[in-house]
Design a protein around this motif. Structure first.
Motif, short mmCIF file in Angstrom:
data_model
loop_
_atom_site.label_atom_id
_atom_site.label_comp_id
_atom_site.label_asym_id
_atom_site.label_seq_id
_atom_site.Cartn_x
_atom_site.Cartn_y
_atom_site.Cartn_z
N ILE A 101 0.98 -1.23 -0.04
CA ILE A 101 -0.13 0.01 0.14
C ILE A 101 0.69 1.39 -0.04
CG2 ILE A 101 -1.64 1.40 1.43
CD1 ILE A 101 -2.86 -1.60 2.49
N VAL A 102 1.82 1.14 0.89
CA VAL A 102 2.72 2.47 1.03
C VAL A 102 3.54 2.75 -0.44
CG1 VAL A 102 4.71 3.47 2.23
CG2 VAL A 102 2.66 2.47 3.46
N THR A 103 3.81 1.63 -0.68
CA THR A 103 5.10 1.72 -1.98
C THR A 103 4.14 2.27 -3.01
OG1 THR A 103 6.45 0.03 -1.25
CG2 THR A 103 6.53 0.54 -3.47
N PHE A 104 2.95 1.55 -3.45
CA PHE A 104 2.31 1.82 -4.86
C PHE A 104 1.65 3.19 -4.54
CE2 PHE A 104 2.87 -2.62 -5.62
CZ PHE A 104 2.75 -2.64 -7.04
N ALA A 105 1.21 3.80 -3.47
CA ALA A 105 0.60 5.25 -3.28
C ALA A 105 2.05 6.17 -3.51
CB ALA A 105 -0.03 5.44 -1.86
N VAL A 110 4.72 10.21 -6.43
CA VAL A 110 6.07 10.80 -6.98
C VAL A 110 5.99 10.84 -8.41
CG1 VAL A 110 8.48 10.24 -7.20
CG2 VAL A 110 7.26 10.20 -5.12
N LEU A 111 5.22 9.98 -9.06
CA LEU A 111 5.39 10.15 -10.74
C LEU A 111 4.66 11.36 -11.09
CD1 LEU A 111 4.69 6.49 -11.71
CD2 LEU A 111 6.85 7.91 -11.93
N ILE A 112 3.53 11.58 -10.46
CA ILE A 112 2.60 12.77 -11.04
C ILE A 112 3.47 14.28 -10.65
CG2 ILE A 112 0.66 14.05 -10.40
CD1 ILE A 112 -0.80 11.26 -9.94
N GLY A 166 0.30 8.94 6.53
CA GLY A 166 1.26 9.90 7.11
C GLY A 166 2.65 9.36 6.50
N MET A 167 2.83 8.01 6.47
CA MET A 167 3.98 7.48 6.06
C MET A 167 4.18 7.94 4.63
SD MET A 167 5.20 3.56 6.41
CE MET A 167 4.22 3.68 7.82
N ILE A 168 2.83 7.61 3.97
CA ILE A 168 3.15 7.82 2.44
C ILE A 168 3.24 9.19 2.12
CG2 ILE A 168 1.67 8.08 0.45
CD1 ILE A 168 0.02 5.44 1.62
N VAL A 169 2.68 10.34 2.60
CA VAL A 169 2.78 11.70 2.24
C VAL A 169 4.53 11.86 2.79
CG1 VAL A 169 2.48 14.18 3.20
CG2 VAL A 169 0.73 12.44 2.78
N ALA A 222 9.14 4.62 -16.41
CA ALA A 222 9.61 3.23 -15.91
C ALA A 222 10.87 3.37 -15.00
CB ALA A 222 9.94 2.43 -17.28
N THR A 223 11.66 4.25 -15.57
CA THR A 223 13.04 4.37 -14.59
C THR A 223 12.72 5.09 -13.32
OG1 THR A 223 14.38 4.87 -16.68
CG2 THR A 223 15.14 5.48 -14.57
N VAL A 224 11.92 5.95 -13.32
CA VAL A 224 11.46 6.71 -11.91
C VAL A 224 10.61 5.71 -11.20
CG1 VAL A 224 10.06 8.49 -10.95
CG2 VAL A 224 11.64 9.04 -12.89
N THR A 225 9.67 4.93 -11.90
CA THR A 225 8.94 3.92 -11.14
C THR A 225 9.91 2.92 -10.29
OG1 THR A 225 7.11 4.19 -12.65
CG2 THR A 225 7.27 2.13 -11.39
N LEU A 226 10.80 2.38 -10.94
CA LEU A 226 11.76 1.46 -10.57
C LEU A 226 12.57 2.28 -9.17
CD1 LEU A 226 12.91 -1.25 -10.49
CD2 LEU A 226 14.42 -0.55 -12.12
N MET A 227 13.03 3.25 -9.44
CA MET A 227 13.70 3.83 -8.60
C MET A 227 13.06 4.36 -7.31
SD MET A 227 16.05 6.71 -11.00
CE MET A 227 16.41 7.67 -9.53
N THR A 228 11.74 4.78 -7.32
CA THR A 228 11.07 5.13 -6.27
C THR A 228 10.63 3.75 -5.54
OG1 THR A 228 10.22 7.13 -7.66
CG2 THR A 228 8.96 6.35 -5.64
N PHE A 229 10.16 2.57 -6.22
CA PHE A 229 9.81 1.45 -5.67
C PHE A 229 10.99 0.94 -4.86
CE2 PHE A 229 9.31 -2.95 -5.78
CZ PHE A 229 7.99 -3.29 -5.51
#
Length: 302
Positions: A101-105, A110-112, A166-169, A222-229
């Protein structure tokens, strides 16, 4: 009179002489540097992945065998109960759900945010643009530990300290300068005619961005998705602070503390839990590695 005219024709149609074959020893010597480089690279890969293989091997060993077997990767008798203890007894099933939940949110936010920031900085000229870029780059040199106190204080004032939101934000609210710069470099190289054509069709800022520009930046996305993930999935410091009084909200990285007791550590159970935690990361990297390389190459080339 016919003999002089026919001689050149026969010379022109004569088959070319076969090239001389190189000696086999010469071909071997020419390929020798490549073989030597391949052996070196294989050895480096083996050294690089050995810790991961040892972790998987330790997950199938008893606590005593973890220390007695040394560097041996093959367990004497696989102990599959270690994974059951990690999944059920240590409550890693709940930790995995929290982490997903935390990772995907966090990845979505971050992508937007980073894509729109990189787009505006790359395609628009306005007063203070260089100052904003300078401030963003300067934040790269600020250690994450220095910002934990204001983040926790702000989360406490907003009533978001002991919650997943709160953790997501907190995780998505950082600068994420590398992601912004990747988008900035990619959007800067796109032709301006794309935006002009969209404006001629009556598209506004958001429609131009989401329907025209952002789909073209799929390699960077895709690069940002992987880095943030990766950074969010493995985050430890912020999730630890945000779950002090709520153990049920722990993520996988924080849940590893369950295997550390006052007088002993369950190394085989911890290895099983670490294996469970790393499998989604390895699978995602295998799926997105091509786009990861394309996104980095495209942003650097610009």
């Amino acid at each position: 009179m016919s003999a002089p005219t026919q001689a050149p024709a026969r010379a022109a149609t004569a088959p070319p002489a076969a090239p001389a074959r190189r000696p086999r020893s010469g071909r071997v010597l020419r390929r020798l540097p490549y073989w030597f480089a391949a052996v070196i690279l294989i050895w480096l890969v083996a050294v690089w992945i050995y810790p991961f293989l040892w972790m998987v091997s330790a997950a199938l060993k008893s606590p005593l065998e973890v220390f007695s077997s040394g560097l041996n990767l093959i367990p004497e008798s696989p102990v599959w109960d270690n994974f059951r203890r990690a999944w059920v007894d240590a409550d890693f099933s709940q930790y995995l759900l929290n982490t997903v939940i935390v990772t995907f949110a966090t990845v979505l936010l971050v992508l937007i945010r980073c894509s729109m920031t990189g787009y505006v900085l790359a395609r628009y000229s306005f007063f203070g643009r260089k100052i904003i870029l300078g401030i963003l780059v300067a934040t790269l040199f600020v250690p994450a530990g220095y910002t934990i106190i204001p983040v926790v204080d702000l989360a406490t004032r907003l009533g978001m300290l002991n919650s997943l939101w709160g953790m997501i934000v907190a995780l998505s609210g950082g600068a994420h300068v590398a992601s912004i710069l990747l988008y900035l470099g990619y959007f800067r190289q796109l032709p301006k005619e794309l935006e002009e054509a969209a404006i001629m069709d009556g598209a506004g800022f958001f429609r131009t961005f989401f329907q025209v520009m952002l789909p073209l930046a799929m390699p960077v996305t895709a690069t940002v998705t992987l880095m943030t993930f990766l950074s969010t999935w493995n985050a430890f410091f912020l999730p630890l602070v945000f779950t002090f009084s709520r153990p049920d909200l722990r993520t996988l990285s924080v849940g590893m503390l369950a295997f550390i007791g006052e007088n002993s550590t369950d190394w085989s159970g911890m290895a099983a839990a670490a294996t469970i935690s790393l499998l989604p990361v390895v699978l995602l990297f295998i799926l997105l590695q091509r786009y990861f390389v394309e996104g980095i190459a495209g942003a650097v080339k610009s």
